[in-house]
Design a protein around this motif. Structure first.
Motif, PDB file in Angstrom:
ATOM      1  N   SER A  66      49.275  46.876  36.811  1.00  0.00           N
ATOM      2  CA  SER A  66      48.502  46.554  38.009  1.00  0.00           C
ATOM      3  C   SER A  66      47.230  45.782  37.672  1.00  0.00           C
ATOM      4  N   THR A  67      46.578  46.122  36.567  1.00  0.00           N
ATOM      5  CA  THR A  67      45.350  45.412  36.186  1.00  0.00           C
ATOM      6  C   THR A  67      45.656  43.966  35.785  1.00  0.00           C
ATOM      7  N   VAL A  68      46.814  43.737  35.171  1.00  0.00           N
ATOM      8  CA  VAL A  68      47.220  42.367  34.832  1.00  0.00           C
ATOM      9  C   VAL A  68      47.428  41.559  36.119  1.00  0.00           C
ATOM     10  N   ILE A  69      48.087  42.189  37.096  1.00  0.00           N
ATOM     11  CA  ILE A  69      48.317  41.507  38.375  1.00  0.00           C
ATOM     12  C   ILE A  69      46.991  41.262  39.091  1.00  0.00           C
ATOM     13  N   SER A  70      46.069  42.220  38.997  1.00  0.00           N
ATOM     14  CA  SER A  70      44.754  42.040  39.625  1.00  0.00           C
ATOM     15  C   SER A  70      44.011  40.880  38.970  1.00  0.00           C
ATOM     16  N   LEU A 124      36.760  48.048  34.501  1.00  0.00           N
ATOM     17  CA  LEU A 124      37.581  46.959  35.048  1.00  0.00           C
ATOM     18  C   LEU A 124      36.732  45.724  35.334  1.00  0.00           C
ATOM     19  N   GLN A 125      35.555  45.942  35.866  1.00  0.00           N
ATOM     20  CA  GLN A 125      34.665  44.819  36.162  1.00  0.00           C
ATOM     21  C   GLN A 125      34.337  44.029  34.894  1.00  0.00           C
ATOM     22  N   SER A 126      34.058  44.743  33.811  1.00  0.00           N
ATOM     23  CA  SER A 126      33.704  44.063  32.560  1.00  0.00           C
ATOM     24  C   SER A 126      34.862  43.229  32.032  1.00  0.00           C
ATOM     25  N   ALA A 127      36.100  43.610  32.389  1.00  0.00           N
ATOM     26  CA  ALA A 127      37.280  42.875  31.916  1.00  0.00           C
ATOM     27  C   ALA A 127      37.676  41.747  32.850  1.00  0.00           C
ATOM     28  N   ILE A 128      37.525  41.963  34.169  1.00  0.00           N
ATOM     29  CA  ILE A 128      38.046  41.010  35.158  1.00  0.00           C
ATOM     30  C   ILE A 128      36.999  40.013  35.649  1.00  0.00           C
ATOM     31  N   MET A 129      35.759  40.462  35.825  1.00  0.00           N
ATOM     32  CA  MET A 129      34.736  39.598  36.421  1.00  0.00           C
ATOM     33  C   MET A 129      34.472  38.286  35.670  1.00  0.00           C
ATOM     34  N   TYR A 140      40.642  36.872  26.843  1.00  0.00           N
ATOM     35  CA  TYR A 140      39.423  37.676  26.972  1.00  0.00           C
ATOM     36  C   TYR A 140      39.709  38.946  27.762  1.00  0.00           C
ATOM     37  N   PHE A 141      40.488  38.792  28.836  1.00  0.00           N
ATOM     38  CA  PHE A 141      40.821  39.940  29.687  1.00  0.00           C
ATOM     39  C   PHE A 141      41.601  41.000  28.913  1.00  0.00           C
ATOM     40  N   ILE A 142      42.616  40.573  28.154  1.00  0.00           N
ATOM     41  CA  ILE A 142      43.469  41.527  27.436  1.00  0.00           C
ATOM     42  C   ILE A 142      42.660  42.344  26.438  1.00  0.00           C
ATOM     43  N   TRP A 143      41.815  41.671  25.649  1.00  0.00           N
ATOM     44  CA  TRP A 143      41.007  42.405  24.679  1.00  0.00           C
ATOM     45  C   TRP A 143      40.053  43.369  25.379  1.00  0.00           C
ATOM     46  N   ASN A 144      39.410  42.898  26.446  1.00  0.00           N
ATOM     47  CA  ASN A 144      38.447  43.751  27.141  1.00  0.00           C
ATOM     48  C   ASN A 144      39.104  44.953  27.795  1.00  0.00           C
ATOM     49  N   ILE A 145      40.300  44.768  28.342  1.00  0.00           N
ATOM     50  CA  ILE A 145      40.972  45.894  28.997  1.00  0.00           C
ATOM     51  C   ILE A 145      41.463  46.895  27.954  1.00  0.00           C
ATOM     52  N   LEU A 146      41.842  46.405  26.774  1.00  0.00           N
ATOM     53  CA  LEU A 146      42.244  47.317  25.691  1.00  0.00           C
ATOM     54  C   LEU A 146      41.051  48.150  25.218  1.00  0.00           C
ATOM     55  N   PHE A 147      39.915  47.485  24.988  1.00  0.00           N
ATOM     56  CA  PHE A 147      38.705  48.209  24.604  1.00  0.00           C
ATOM     57  C   PHE A 147      38.308  49.178  25.719  1.00  0.00           C
ATOM     58  N   MET A 149      42.678  37.537  40.858  1.00  0.00           N
ATOM     59  CA  MET A 149      41.289  37.098  40.689  1.00  0.00           C
ATOM     60  C   MET A 149      41.240  35.657  40.163  1.00  0.00           C
ATOM     61  N   PHE A 150      42.065  35.354  39.169  1.00  0.00           N
ATOM     62  CA  PHE A 150      42.101  34.002  38.614  1.00  0.00           C
ATOM     63  C   PHE A 150      42.487  32.999  39.692  1.00  0.00           C
TER      64      PHE A 150
END
Length: 267
Positions: free
Chosen positions: A151-155, A69-74, A113-120, A159-160
């Motif tokens: 929930s990760t999309v909302i997170s 999650l950190q790699s996708a959201i940070m 960037y977030f969507i691709w990273n969370i999928l990977f 964050m944004f």
């Protein structure tokens, strides 16, 4: 109206090769981080079978999911610097002269960037769960996985909003980068990034429950692991949505006032 922003998102999606390589670059460090976490908790669990309601492998899976999650959201944290840079250098004028909303434009450039990273990341999560299936006691259901994705999309939205809000203060504050760094530290403590919030004393857990930070990492992971009962799940999911909406409204109000201040100064 949103076609132009969807085009921005489409452009971001075409950069899948770049996103994948960036993601792999971050994942390369995961084994080292994971081993440090593994041996630390292995030592702690040498005299305990359960800590704060987590078995050893539940705790390990918590940190594994957290790292993904950190790699996708940070990376969304760069929003503050970009906004600060655009305002101070006058580049904001270029965006304001276009028929777009700057905040929405910034949002769509980051969510790709977030969507691709969370999928990977989800692929990696399911791989490790498959490998450790016999050892991880996880109440994993399709509904939990779907709620986790939402929930990760909302997170990400929370964050944004937090980092865009700090960036918007550039209209009044000369250097907001120190505020950004302080925000990073607050998020680390109260989001479950250092320890699961369940490990904190009750008074701190209550304090965390009225803040938006637990909804960035701790709650999405708890949903995925099936740690939340039905009533608690609904309560926290609604709380996450409320915070995302509230921060969005606060951002809209402060941005409008900031733009007026910017225009009055001849920005």
């Amino acid at each position: 109206m949103f076609k132009k922003y969807l085009r921005i998102l489409k452009i971001e999606f075409t950069r899948v090769r770049e996103y994948f390589l960036n993601f792999i670059g971050q994942v390369v460090y995961l084994p080292v981080q994971f081993l440090l976490v593994y041996f630390l908790w292995k030592y702690i669990y040498s005299s305990n079978t359960v800590v704060a309601g987590y078995s050893f492998y539940e705790m390990i899976s918590y940190y594994y999911i957290l790292m993904i999650l950190q790699s996708a959201i940070m990376p969304v944290g760069v929003t503050t610097y970009e906004e600060w840079n655009h305002i101070n250098k006058g580049d904001l004028n270029m965006y304001l002269s276009r028929p777009i909303s700057y905040p929405i434009y910034m949002f769509f450039t980051k969510i790709g960037y977030f969507i691709w990273n969370i999928l990977f990341g989800l692929i990696l999560i399911f791989i490790i769960i498959f490998i450790l299936a016999s050892k991880i006691e996880m109440n994993l259901t399709l509904s939990n996985v779907l709620l986790f994705c939402v929930s990760t999309v909302i997170s990400f939205i929370i964050m944004f909003n937090l980092f865009f809000l700090v960036g918007t203060l550039t209209f009044w504050v000369e250097n907001v980068l120190t505020l950004r760094d302080n925000l990073w530290n607050i998020i680390k403590i109260f989001s479950g990034q250092i320890f699961p919030i369940a490990m904190f004393p009750q008074v701190i857990r209550r304090f965390c429950s009225i803040l938006p930070f637990q909804y960035i990492y701790y709650i999405p992971i708890a949903i995925f692991q099936g740690k939340l009962l039905e009533k608690s799940l609904l309560y926290n999911f609604i709380g996450q949505i409320v915070w995302a909406l509230l921060l969005t409204l606060i951002n809209i109000c402060i941005w409008k006032n900031g733009i007026k201040n910017y225009a009055s100064q001849g920005g």
